[in-house]
Design a protein around this motif. Sequence first.
Motif, PDB file in Angstrom:
ATOM      1  N   ASN A 109       0.814  -0.980  -0.199  1.00 46.62           N
ATOM      2  CA  ASN A 109      -0.519  -0.006  -0.155  1.00 46.62           C
ATOM      3  C   ASN A 109       0.536   0.847  -0.183  1.00 46.62           C
ATOM      4  O   ASN A 109       0.548   2.576  -0.359  1.00 46.62           O
ATOM      5  N   TYR A 110       2.191   1.257   1.131  1.00 45.62           N
ATOM      6  CA  TYR A 110       3.105   2.263   0.914  1.00 45.62           C
ATOM      7  C   TYR A 110       3.385   2.761  -0.692  1.00 45.62           C
ATOM      8  O   TYR A 110       3.650   3.887  -1.094  1.00 45.62           O
ATOM      9  N   ARG A 112       1.249   2.510  -3.695  1.00 44.02           N
ATOM     10  CA  ARG A 112       0.259   2.902  -4.160  1.00 44.02           C
ATOM     11  C   ARG A 112       0.141   3.955  -4.623  1.00 44.02           C
ATOM     12  O   ARG A 112      -0.012   5.006  -3.087  1.00 44.02           O
ATOM     13  N   GLY A 114      -3.481   4.831  -4.276  1.00 43.62           N
ATOM     14  CA  GLY A 114      -4.653   4.941  -4.413  1.00 43.62           C
ATOM     15  C   GLY A 114      -5.812   5.643  -4.724  1.00 43.62           C
ATOM     16  O   GLY A 114      -5.910   5.769  -5.978  1.00 43.62           O
ATOM     17  N   THR A 122      -6.056   1.937  -0.712  1.00 45.41           N
ATOM     18  CA  THR A 122      -4.629   1.927   0.343  1.00 45.41           C
ATOM     19  C   THR A 122      -5.616   1.907   2.214  1.00 45.41           C
ATOM     20  O   THR A 122      -7.082   2.306   2.165  1.00 45.41           O
ATOM     21  N   ASN A 123      -4.743   1.146   2.763  1.00 46.50           N
ATOM     22  CA  ASN A 123      -5.186   1.012   4.634  1.00 46.50           C
ATOM     23  C   ASN A 123      -5.469   2.230   5.073  1.00 46.50           C
ATOM     24  O   ASN A 123      -6.159   3.343   5.385  1.00 46.50           O
TER      25      ASN A 123
END
Length: 148
Positions: A109-110, A112, A114, A122-123
Amino acid sequence: MQQTVRHGFRHRRLFGLVIAALLVPLASVAGAGPAAQAAPTAQLNRYCGDHGAVGRLSNGRTVYCVQVQRTDAFVWSYSSDPIPMDPNSRGYNCNSQTCRWPDGSTVPNYQRCGLLCGEPPTNSDIQSGLNDCFQTGADFEDCESRIR
């Protein structure tokens, strides 16, 4: 004499209707300044040349022609702020659920972009409430301002 008066009234009335019919379209064109013009149809993440322009996606969402940070590139984005990465130069592909590198491994996620780039959230997008707000149909910038 009454016949002549009625006949003249009919002509004046007809003349007035003709003039009104001609003036209405002219008035609407004259009033259609820059604010009244429709926003251009845009595609999220596509390069754009009208820096600062506001556009609309086919689903009606608002997008902005913004600069990709540290580059000369401009792309259509949900945010009017410069974006951190060029969504056209990503080395991975996304579907509606996840993003994967060419070897099939999941993109962390970090790494991307999002929601901002039209990817799955993302989260951070989920935990901040941005995703829930965006799913209601609200503009990205409205949602972003709510979570700040």
